[in-house]
Design an enzyme around this catalytic site. Structure first.
Site, short mmCIF file in Angstrom:
data_model
loop_
_atom_site.label_atom_id
_atom_site.label_comp_id
_atom_site.label_asym_id
_atom_site.label_seq_id
_atom_site.Cartn_x
_atom_site.Cartn_y
_atom_site.Cartn_z
N ASN A 7 0.86 -1.18 0.00
CA ASN A 7 0.00 0.00 0.00
C ASN A 7 0.90 1.23 0.00
OD1 ASN A 7 -1.76 2.05 0.52
ND2 ASN A 7 -2.64 1.15 2.38
N ARG A 90 -2.78 -2.00 -3.29
CA ARG A 90 -3.94 -1.18 -3.02
C ARG A 90 -3.93 0.01 -4.00
NH1 ARG A 90 -4.63 3.86 0.75
NH2 ARG A 90 -6.89 4.02 0.67
N HIS A 179 -12.88 3.47 0.80
CA HIS A 179 -12.85 2.46 1.88
C HIS A 179 -13.56 1.18 1.43
CE1 HIS A 179 -12.55 5.60 5.38
NE2 HIS A 179 -11.35 5.12 5.09
N ARG A 240 -10.54 16.36 7.42
CA ARG A 240 -11.38 16.68 6.25
C ARG A 240 -12.74 17.19 6.70
NH1 ARG A 240 -10.63 10.92 3.82
NH2 ARG A 240 -8.38 10.87 3.90
N GLU A 383 -8.08 -4.66 5.84
CA GLU A 383 -8.02 -4.39 4.40
C GLU A 383 -6.91 -5.19 3.73
OE1 GLU A 383 -8.28 -0.29 5.87
OE2 GLU A 383 -9.10 0.21 3.91
#
Ligand code: ADP
Length: 397
Positions: A7, A90, A179, A240, A383
């Site tokens: 990733n 990823r 996600h 965010r 993940e």
């Protein structure tokens, strides 16, 4: 079968090597400050830590160091790189072209390049990791697993924005959602725990972490999700903004003379609970500050709770009936208080958390009262394992 999961971020790289015979993590690591002074690799094998401090000017060099660490005679876990059967990468944005994990080919590469416009920091970094593996591990298959892919089942009524349709047709402006690998993992894991066929499973999957998103899963598929064209939409997050009236943004830009690029940076990096509280983007810091009476930290926490409730309730109505509301991610898995407060107010629908059962972190648990109409669950996401599983099944096929 051994599968390496990679990733890549813009200046970092996380990796895990899986033995897929038993899905065990053989080793995992992190490379930081790629292309910046002070690059370093930290590899963890059980409790043992192995650190390499050496400048790594790009992702190719970083991947080279990862391979060296994997085969290191003292700290490594394999004798030769030929033991790696496949690499799962990823990728953030595959747009409308990618609906599932895919073996890298020309079509996948084109999609990655095309949708770089919406993930300018992530897609190029992900691609660098891929190219380094192609160079240094010739002949080993590479699989791309996309954050957006799981959400490609959303219908028009949930993915279109309320703007002229031409922006969708001409510029592909729509909600994509992120996600996806986590929401997909949670969907499958929840079906397994509840003993249901995933095709019959309806859940509200709440991935609450530094970045947060909620997905309405209907019949095992993503039906609606809170992140949008980019991961900026939806819940208020660490840094965010989440949902905001677009006119507030144009007003600030005009009155403070801020460029589009700078505004994007402000909304992504200086907003969210950090911006509101002025304290931190980390929920542990916020909870501590709020306990000491910091009002802005309390506003930030309350905003997070309120918006999360709003999405959960709205999505339950969208999918008609839910088997479970599932919490995951750093906050979802660990914050007992946040879960309790988010679920407060749902009693009117016969949905109730059990305060004793809720005193858990991580793992997989049902934390609602026995007679709750919808189960409330805590399920730790993984993940990397999802990427490794997809990679295995694609390579075997
Ligand atoms: P990322 O989106 O970077 O993967 P994580 O899912 O790891 O992030 O979530 C990180 C967030 O989880 C941080 O805001 C952190 O405060 C929060 N968190 C971790 N442990 C706890 C805890 N015990 N209580 C409250 N929040 C926690």
């Amino acid at each position: 079968m051994k599968i390496l999961v990679i990733n890549c971020g813009s200046s970092s790289l996380k990796y895990q090597l899986f033995n897929m015979d038993n899905e065990e993590v053989m080793v995992k690591g992190l490379v930081e400050r790629i292309g910046i002074d002070g690059s370093r690799l930290i590899q963890e094998k059980g409790d043992d830590k192995y650190t390499v401090e050496e400048d790594m000017k790009d992702h190719t060099e970083a991947v080279g160091h990862v391979f060296d660490a994997l085969v290191d005679s003292e700290n490594g876990v394999i004798k030769s790189l030929s033991e790696i059967d496949a690499v799962g990468h990823r990728f953030v944005h595959g747009g409308e072209k990618i609906t599932k994990s895919s073996l890298i080919d020309e079509e996948v590469r084109e999609a990655i390049e095309e949708y770089t416009k919406f993930a300018p920091l992530h897609n190029p970094a992900n691609l660098m990791g891929l190219e380094a593996c192609e160079k240094l591990l010739a002949g080993v298959p590479n699989v791309a697993v996309f954050d957006t892919a799981f959400h490609q089942t959303m219908p028009e009524k949930t993915f279109l924005y309320g703007i002229d349709y031409k922006y969708y047709e001409e510029d592909a402006i729509r909600k994509y959602g992120f996600h996806g690998t986590s929401h997909n993992f949670i969907t499958n894991k929840t079906a397994e725990i509840l003993g249901k066929d995933v095709k019959d499973l309806n859940i509200i999957s709440c991935h609450l972490g530094n970045g947060s998103s909620i997905t309405a899963v209907k019949n095992g598929k993503s039906y609606d999700t809170s992140m949008g064209l980019t991961p900026l939409e939806g819940l208020i997050m660490g840094t965010r903004s989440g949902d905001i009236d677009p006119a507030a943004i144009t007003y600030i830009m005009q009155h403070k003379i801020i460029s589009a690029n700078d505004m994007e940076n402000i909304l992504n990096k200086e907003s969210g609970v950090l911006g509101v509280s002025g304290v931190s983007s980390d929920f542990r810091d916020l909870e501590a500050a709020a306990k000491e009476g910091n009002k802005r930290a309390q506003y930030a926490l309350d905003m997070f709770i309120t918006r999360t409730k709003r999405y959960i309730a709205g999505y339950m109505a969208e999918i008609g009936s839910a088997d479970a509301i599932v919490f995951t991610g750093g906050i979802g898995e660990n914050s007992i208080d946040m879960r309790k407060e988010i679920m407060d107010g749902f009693q009117q629908f016969g949905i109730e958390i059990d305060e004793e059962k809720n005193k858990v972190r991580g793992g997989a648990h049902i934390v609602s009262k026995d007679d709750s109409k919808v189960k409330i669950m805590v399920v730790a996401t993984n993940e990397e394992l999802m990427i490794a599983r997809d990679t295995k099944s694609i390579v075997e096929a």
